[in-house]
Design a protein around this motif. Structure first.
Motif, PDB file in Angstrom:
ATOM      1  N   PHE A  69      16.638   7.216  52.449  1.00 51.70           N
ATOM      2  CA  PHE A  69      16.678   7.528  53.876  1.00 51.70           C
ATOM      3  C   PHE A  69      15.534   8.459  54.256  1.00 51.70           C
ATOM      4  O   PHE A  69      14.867   8.251  55.279  1.00 51.70           O
ATOM      5  CB  PHE A  69      18.013   8.173  54.243  1.00 51.70           C
ATOM      6  N   THR A  70      15.285   9.486  53.458  1.00 48.97           N
ATOM      7  CA  THR A  70      14.228  10.452  53.755  1.00 48.97           C
ATOM      8  C   THR A  70      12.864   9.781  53.805  1.00 48.97           C
ATOM      9  O   THR A  70      12.054  10.047  54.706  1.00 48.97           O
ATOM     10  CB  THR A  70      14.218  11.582  52.710  1.00 48.97           C
ATOM     11  N   ASP A  71      12.591   8.893  52.851  1.00 52.71           N
ATOM     12  CA  ASP A  71      11.313   8.176  52.842  1.00 52.71           C
ATOM     13  C   ASP A  71      11.180   7.275  54.067  1.00 52.71           C
ATOM     14  O   ASP A  71      10.131   7.249  54.723  1.00 52.71           O
ATOM     15  CB  ASP A  71      11.184   7.336  51.564  1.00 52.71           C
ATOM     16  N   ALA A  72      12.242   6.529  54.376  1.00 59.75           N
ATOM     17  CA  ALA A  72      12.208   5.629  55.529  1.00 59.75           C
ATOM     18  C   ALA A  72      12.095   6.426  56.823  1.00 59.75           C
ATOM     19  O   ALA A  72      11.379   6.024  57.755  1.00 59.75           O
ATOM     20  CB  ALA A  72      13.457   4.755  55.549  1.00 59.75           C
ATOM     21  N   PHE A  73      12.776   7.544  56.891  1.00 60.58           N
ATOM     22  CA  PHE A  73      12.766   8.390  58.080  1.00 60.58           C
ATOM     23  C   PHE A  73      11.372   8.966  58.317  1.00 60.58           C
ATOM     24  O   PHE A  73      10.902   9.031  59.463  1.00 60.58           O
ATOM     25  CB  PHE A  73      13.795   9.508  57.910  1.00 60.58           C
ATOM     26  N   ALA A  74      10.686   9.376  57.245  1.00 58.33           N
ATOM     27  CA  ALA A  74       9.335   9.926  57.376  1.00 58.33           C
ATOM     28  C   ALA A  74       8.384   8.884  57.958  1.00 58.33           C
ATOM     29  O   ALA A  74       7.566   9.191  58.840  1.00 58.33           O
ATOM     30  CB  ALA A  74       8.825  10.415  56.024  1.00 58.33           C
ATOM     31  N   GLY A  75       8.478   7.648  57.472  1.00 55.15           N
ATOM     32  CA  GLY A  75       7.627   6.594  58.003  1.00 55.15           C
ATOM     33  C   GLY A  75       7.951   6.272  59.445  1.00 55.15           C
ATOM     34  O   GLY A  75       7.048   6.082  60.283  1.00 55.15           O
ATOM     35  N   ASP A  78       9.145  20.252  56.838  1.00 56.80           N
ATOM     36  CA  ASP A  78      10.230  20.299  55.850  1.00 56.80           C
ATOM     37  C   ASP A  78      11.008  18.990  55.979  1.00 56.80           C
ATOM     38  O   ASP A  78      12.079  18.934  56.567  1.00 56.80           O
ATOM     39  CB  ASP A  78      11.127  21.508  56.126  1.00 56.80           C
ATOM     40  N   VAL A  79      10.418  17.935  55.436  1.00 57.46           N
ATOM     41  CA  VAL A  79      10.943  16.588  55.637  1.00 57.46           C
ATOM     42  C   VAL A  79      12.391  16.426  55.159  1.00 57.46           C
ATOM     43  O   VAL A  79      13.216  15.867  55.880  1.00 57.46           O
ATOM     44  CB  VAL A  79      10.023  15.533  54.985  1.00 57.46           C
ATOM     45  N   PRO A  80      12.754  16.900  53.955  1.00 60.25           N
ATOM     46  CA  PRO A  80      14.148  16.730  53.514  1.00 60.25           C
ATOM     47  C   PRO A  80      15.159  17.384  54.455  1.00 60.25           C
ATOM     48  O   PRO A  80      16.215  16.809  54.734  1.00 60.25           O
ATOM     49  CB  PRO A  80      14.155  17.388  52.130  1.00 60.25           C
ATOM     50  N   THR A  81      14.835  18.576  54.957  1.00 60.89           N
ATOM     51  CA  THR A  81      15.750  19.269  55.867  1.00 60.89           C
ATOM     52  C   THR A  81      15.852  18.536  57.198  1.00 60.89           C
ATOM     53  O   THR A  81      16.954  18.374  57.756  1.00 60.89           O
ATOM     54  CB  THR A  81      15.286  20.719  56.099  1.00 60.89           C
ATOM     55  N   ILE A  82      14.719  18.078  57.727  1.00 60.63           N
ATOM     56  CA  ILE A  82      14.724  17.350  58.992  1.00 60.63           C
ATOM     57  C   ILE A  82      15.532  16.066  58.849  1.00 60.63           C
ATOM     58  O   ILE A  82      16.352  15.716  59.707  1.00 60.63           O
ATOM     59  CB  ILE A  82      13.289  17.040  59.452  1.00 60.63           C
ATOM     60  N   ALA A  83      15.314  15.351  57.744  1.00 60.42           N
ATOM     61  CA  ALA A  83      16.021  14.086  57.523  1.00 60.42           C
ATOM     62  C   ALA A  83      17.521  14.314  57.398  1.00 60.42           C
ATOM     63  O   ALA A  83      18.328  13.596  57.992  1.00 60.42           O
ATOM     64  CB  ALA A  83      15.480  13.396  56.276  1.00 60.42           C
ATOM     65  N   ARG A  84      17.909  15.309  56.626  1.00 57.13           N
ATOM     66  CA  ARG A  84      19.339  15.585  56.433  1.00 57.13           C
ATOM     67  C   ARG A  84      19.996  15.993  57.745  1.00 57.13           C
ATOM     68  O   ARG A  84      21.118  15.579  58.051  1.00 57.13           O
ATOM     69  CB  ARG A  84      19.525  16.683  55.379  1.00 57.13           C
ATOM     70  N   SER A  85      19.301  16.802  58.539  1.00 49.60           N
ATOM     71  CA  SER A  85      19.846  17.221  59.822  1.00 49.60           C
ATOM     72  C   SER A  85      19.948  16.049  60.784  1.00 49.60           C
ATOM     73  O   SER A  85      20.915  15.924  61.541  1.00 49.60           O
ATOM     74  CB  SER A  85      18.972  18.322  60.422  1.00 49.60           C
ATOM     75  N   ALA A  86      18.945  15.150  60.770  1.00 49.38           N
ATOM     76  CA  ALA A  86      18.958  13.994  61.653  1.00 49.38           C
ATOM     77  C   ALA A  86      20.099  13.044  61.299  1.00 49.38           C
ATOM     78  O   ALA A  86      20.726  12.458  62.184  1.00 49.38           O
ATOM     79  CB  ALA A  86      17.622  13.262  61.590  1.00 49.38           C
ATOM     80  N   LEU A  87      20.370  12.889  60.006  1.00 47.01           N
ATOM     81  CA  LEU A  87      21.467  12.012  59.578  1.00 47.01           C
ATOM     82  C   LEU A  87      22.817  12.640  59.894  1.00 47.01           C
ATOM     83  O   LEU A  87      23.789  11.938  60.193  1.00 47.01           O
ATOM     84  CB  LEU A  87      21.340  11.708  58.089  1.00 47.01           C
TER      85      LEU A  87
END
Length: 200
Positions: free
Chosen positions: A95-101, A71-80
């Protein structure tokens, strides 16, 4: 949009993985469904690990798996963390795209240690509003260690939202890392995105 680091520090305690990810009411995802998801994901990871591909090719494959099963959007939002509330939609997308990479490169390097070994799924159990799928990493010449996937259907489909390697939470460790990177940028999310594209 910039986010004052002092505000981030003050608000950091208000956000946790459980508060972001816990869904009200009983979960619909069963243990067998969660295990099936991770069985499939792990089979793909094992295939990549022992594919003989170059490092850059493997990172691309890991990112594809991450986007497919996490769940990339949720992981990214929580990490930020709290700054996500201040970010524009375009900033969050970037941010989500950069975070996934970034995560794919960072953890892809760790999975390269498994070449010649494999990951085996062992069990699944209900924990609060999600399922925990437990696996073990078997490496040549090294003692095995545990990997756990936290799986939920809150996003509308079955996805894992956290990963524990030897008991260390991806969400917690990345929240600290991202917070430190954002502080260095004095709260500049666009600058953070630029840094993430080169990190990992």
């Amino acid at each position: 949009m910039n986010f004052d680091p002092s505000r981030r520090v003050i608000l950091a305690g208000l956000l946790s993985a459980t508060s972001v990810l816990a869904a009200p009411g009983a979960f619909a995802l069963s243990e067998s469904e969660a295990r099936k998801l991770i069985d499939t994901a792990v089979a793909e990871i094992n295939k990549i690990i022992n594919s003989g591909k170059s490092e850059s090719q493997m990172y691309g494959d890991f990112e594809r798996i991450f986007r497919k099963y996490a769940d990339v959007p949720t992981i990214a939002r929580s990490a930020l963390g709290p700054p996500a509330r201040e970010a524009s939609s375009s900033q969050m997308n970037a941010f989500t795209d950069a975070f996934a990479g970034y995560l794919s490169r960072k953890y892809g390097k760790r999975f390269r240690e498994f070449i010649g070994g494999q990951i085996e799924v062992k069990s699944a159990r209900a924990v609060k509003t999600f399922q925990e799928v437990q696996a073990v990493a078997l490496l040549k010449g090294q003692p095995p260690f545990e990997i756990s996937f936290m799986v939920s259907d809150r996003s509308g489909s079955d996805k894992f939202f956290d990963l524990l390697i030897e008991g260390i939470s991806l969400l917690k460790s990345e929240r600290a890392e991202i917070g430190a990177m954002l502080d260095k940028r004095r709260g500049d999310i666009d600058g953070l995105v630029s840094d993430l594209k080169k990190a990992g």
